[in-house]
Design a protein around this motif. Structure first.
Motif, PDB file in Angstrom:
ATOM      1  N   MET A  74     -52.049  -3.871  -5.713  1.00 29.58           N
ATOM      2  CA  MET A  74     -52.996  -4.493  -4.812  1.00 29.58           C
ATOM      3  C   MET A  74     -53.264  -5.880  -5.370  1.00 29.58           C
ATOM      4  O   MET A  74     -53.880  -6.039  -6.428  1.00 29.58           O
ATOM      5  CB  MET A  74     -54.289  -3.684  -4.707  1.00 29.58           C
ATOM      6  CG  MET A  74     -55.194  -4.178  -3.594  1.00 29.58           C
ATOM      7  SD  MET A  74     -56.543  -3.017  -3.217  1.00 29.58           S
ATOM      8  CE  MET A  74     -57.532  -3.169  -4.705  1.00 29.58           C
ATOM      9  N   PHE A  75     -52.766  -6.893  -4.677  1.00 27.42           N
ATOM     10  CA  PHE A  75     -52.775  -8.272  -5.142  1.00 27.42           C
ATOM     11  C   PHE A  75     -53.790  -9.051  -4.304  1.00 27.42           C
ATOM     12  O   PHE A  75     -53.524  -9.400  -3.164  1.00 27.42           O
ATOM     13  CB  PHE A  75     -51.367  -8.857  -4.985  1.00 27.42           C
ATOM     14  CG  PHE A  75     -51.148 -10.202  -5.613  1.00 27.42           C
ATOM     15  CD1 PHE A  75     -50.495 -10.322  -6.827  1.00 27.42           C
ATOM     16  CD2 PHE A  75     -51.587 -11.352  -4.982  1.00 27.42           C
ATOM     17  CE1 PHE A  75     -50.283 -11.569  -7.396  1.00 27.42           C
ATOM     18  CE2 PHE A  75     -51.394 -12.596  -5.533  1.00 27.42           C
ATOM     19  CZ  PHE A  75     -50.732 -12.713  -6.752  1.00 27.42           C
ATOM     20  N   ASP A  76     -54.980  -9.282  -4.868  1.00 28.98           N
ATOM     21  CA  ASP A  76     -56.068  -9.921  -4.116  1.00 28.98           C
ATOM     22  C   ASP A  76     -56.283  -9.250  -2.760  1.00 28.98           C
ATOM     23  O   ASP A  76     -56.444  -9.906  -1.727  1.00 28.98           O
ATOM     24  CB  ASP A  76     -55.803 -11.418  -3.936  1.00 28.98           C
ATOM     25  CG  ASP A  76     -56.248 -12.242  -5.136  1.00 28.98           C
ATOM     26  OD1 ASP A  76     -56.803 -11.664  -6.091  1.00 28.98           O
ATOM     27  OD2 ASP A  76     -56.046 -13.472  -5.124  1.00 28.98           O
ATOM     28  N   GLY A  77     -56.249  -7.917  -2.766  1.00 21.87           N
ATOM     29  CA  GLY A  77     -56.562  -7.157  -1.561  1.00 21.87           C
ATOM     30  C   GLY A  77     -55.378  -6.821  -0.684  1.00 21.87           C
ATOM     31  O   GLY A  77     -55.523  -6.042   0.260  1.00 21.87           O
ATOM     32  N   GLU A  78     -54.198  -7.387  -0.977  1.00 17.41           N
ATOM     33  CA  GLU A  78     -53.010  -7.115  -0.187  1.00 17.41           C
ATOM     34  C   GLU A  78     -52.029  -6.276  -1.010  1.00 17.41           C
ATOM     35  O   GLU A  78     -51.800  -6.569  -2.188  1.00 17.41           O
ATOM     36  CB  GLU A  78     -52.324  -8.425   0.231  1.00 17.41           C
ATOM     37  CG  GLU A  78     -53.230  -9.378   1.017  1.00 17.41           C
ATOM     38  CD  GLU A  78     -53.554  -8.872   2.405  1.00 17.41           C
ATOM     39  OE1 GLU A  78     -52.736  -8.099   2.936  1.00 17.41           O
ATOM     40  OE2 GLU A  78     -54.606  -9.243   2.960  1.00 17.41           O
ATOM     41  N   VAL A  79     -51.440  -5.257  -0.409  1.00 20.06           N
ATOM     42  CA  VAL A  79     -50.478  -4.421  -1.119  1.00 20.06           C
ATOM     43  C   VAL A  79     -49.129  -5.138  -1.175  1.00 20.06           C
ATOM     44  O   VAL A  79     -48.573  -5.522  -0.142  1.00 20.06           O
ATOM     45  CB  VAL A  79     -50.318  -3.054  -0.431  1.00 20.06           C
ATOM     46  CG1 VAL A  79     -49.284  -2.209  -1.176  1.00 20.06           C
ATOM     47  CG2 VAL A  79     -51.654  -2.321  -0.381  1.00 20.06           C
ATOM     48  N   GLN A  80     -48.623  -5.334  -2.396  1.00 23.68           N
ATOM     49  CA  GLN A  80     -47.360  -6.026  -2.591  1.00 23.68           C
ATOM     50  C   GLN A  80     -46.539  -5.297  -3.642  1.00 23.68           C
ATOM     51  O   GLN A  80     -47.056  -4.468  -4.399  1.00 23.68           O
ATOM     52  CB  GLN A  80     -47.606  -7.477  -3.021  1.00 23.68           C
ATOM     53  CG  GLN A  80     -48.392  -8.283  -1.989  1.00 23.68           C
ATOM     54  CD  GLN A  80     -48.466  -9.750  -2.323  1.00 23.68           C
ATOM     55  OE1 GLN A  80     -47.765 -10.240  -3.199  1.00 23.68           O
ATOM     56  NE2 GLN A  80     -49.330 -10.465  -1.625  1.00 23.68           N
TER      57      GLN A  80
END
Length: 314
Positions: free
Chosen positions: A272-278
């Motif tokens: 979870m990269f600043d709220g986005e799944v990457q």
């Protein structure tokens, strides 16, 4: 100093923007009403990467992220160590950095506040050369974030109950992951954990404070290691966060570091990269970049400034 010029990158698909139907014309009118010159970029035919590059190369001295945390992080990454400042119009679902910086969440008020906001330099985190502003999480939590994405835009009771059922099913089946943690010059630790988070600076303790940061310029990362996460741990930690007492919980280890490397036997991991799944490649190499980003922050009300001065004199 002359009047500022603003280049606004509008992400009309961000959470609040999409629901409210925010348009370029509306934003243009808000800027003009407050005596500010702005170029509004709402060109959805271009990729976000191209729009960011155009904003950075343009003549405006302030680049405005009108969107969610993903839009803000993308622009921040391009503005690090530049002579331009970032400004935020919070139009996302979470708006984490905007809340930390006390930026108004109402759009019209946020636009008006830009006229009197001042630049402040803050730290940013970096992982494998990529900039983040809040935190990067690996392990159990990114799976929950993927579940949250399923109901984005659907805030019905049925959808929320479905997400809750999904959460507890994932919790019941969650397995710990094996990682090696190499923090600063310390010994490498091989551990099995439920999740690891690396945050730029540290989240505060305090009644009702839930993942909020008062200080963004301490020049450190904070490593949060969740050793286990049963249903009892979930209830206890959630209650502790609401009451402002969670850092000493036995399920959690907290450490302040300048850099940290996390290794896994897997070559790729969900994060979870600043709220986005990457998806990120391992090892994950983190470092802090002190005061690397200039960002506009609202001027504190006179009463608050006076209170601060009174405290300083006391």
């Amino acid at each position: 100093m002359g009047a500022h010029s603003y280049h606004v990158v509008l992400n009309a698909n961000a959470g609040t923007a999409s629901i409210a139907g925010v348009t370029a014309d509306q934003l243009q009118a808000m800027f003009e009403a407050n005596g500010m010159v702005a170029q509004i970029d709402a060109d959805t035919d271009q990729t976000m990467a191209d729009r960011v590059a155009r904003a950075v190369a343009g003549p405006a001295d302030i680049v405005v992220a009108a969107g969610g945390d993903g839009t803000i992080t993308a622009l921040a990454a391009a503005l690090v160590d530049s002579d331009k400042s970032l400004a935020i119009l919070p139009l996302g679902t979470v708006n984490a950095l905007a809340k930390d910086l006390k930026i108004p969440l109402d759009l019209a008020t946020a636009v008006a506040s830009l006229a009197t906001s001042t630049p402040q330099r803050i730290d940013v985190g970096e992982v494998n050369g990529r900039i983040f502003l809040h935190k990067v999480v690996v392990g159990f939590i990114p799976g929950l974030a993927a579940g949250r994405e399923r109901i984005r835009g659907n805030q019905t009771t049925a959808a929320k109950l479905g997400l809750l059922r999904y959460f507890f099913r994932r919790l019941a089946r969650a397995r710990r992951i094996a990682v090696a943690i190499d923090a600063d010059a310390g010994a490498v630790q091989a551990v099995r954990v439920q999740a690891i988070a690396v945050a730029s600076n540290a989240y505060d303790e305090g009644f009702g404070q839930f993942f909020s940061r008062e200080n963004l310029d301490r020049g450190t990362l904070t490593l949060y290691v969740l050793k286990h996460f049963s249903f009892a741990d979930f209830v206890r930690l959630t209650g502790g966060m609401l009451l402002g007492r969670w850092r000493d919980d036995h399920a959690l280890r907290v450490e302040s570091v300048k850099s940290v490397t996390i290794r896994s036997h897997k070559t790729l991991c969900k994060a979870m990269f600043d709220g986005e799944v990457q998806t990120l490649s391992t090892p994950l190499v983190f470092r802090i970049r002190p005061l690397a980003l200039s960002i506009l922050t609202p001027v504190a009300p006179a009463s608050a400034q006076g209170g601060d001065l009174a405290e300083a004199k006391a």
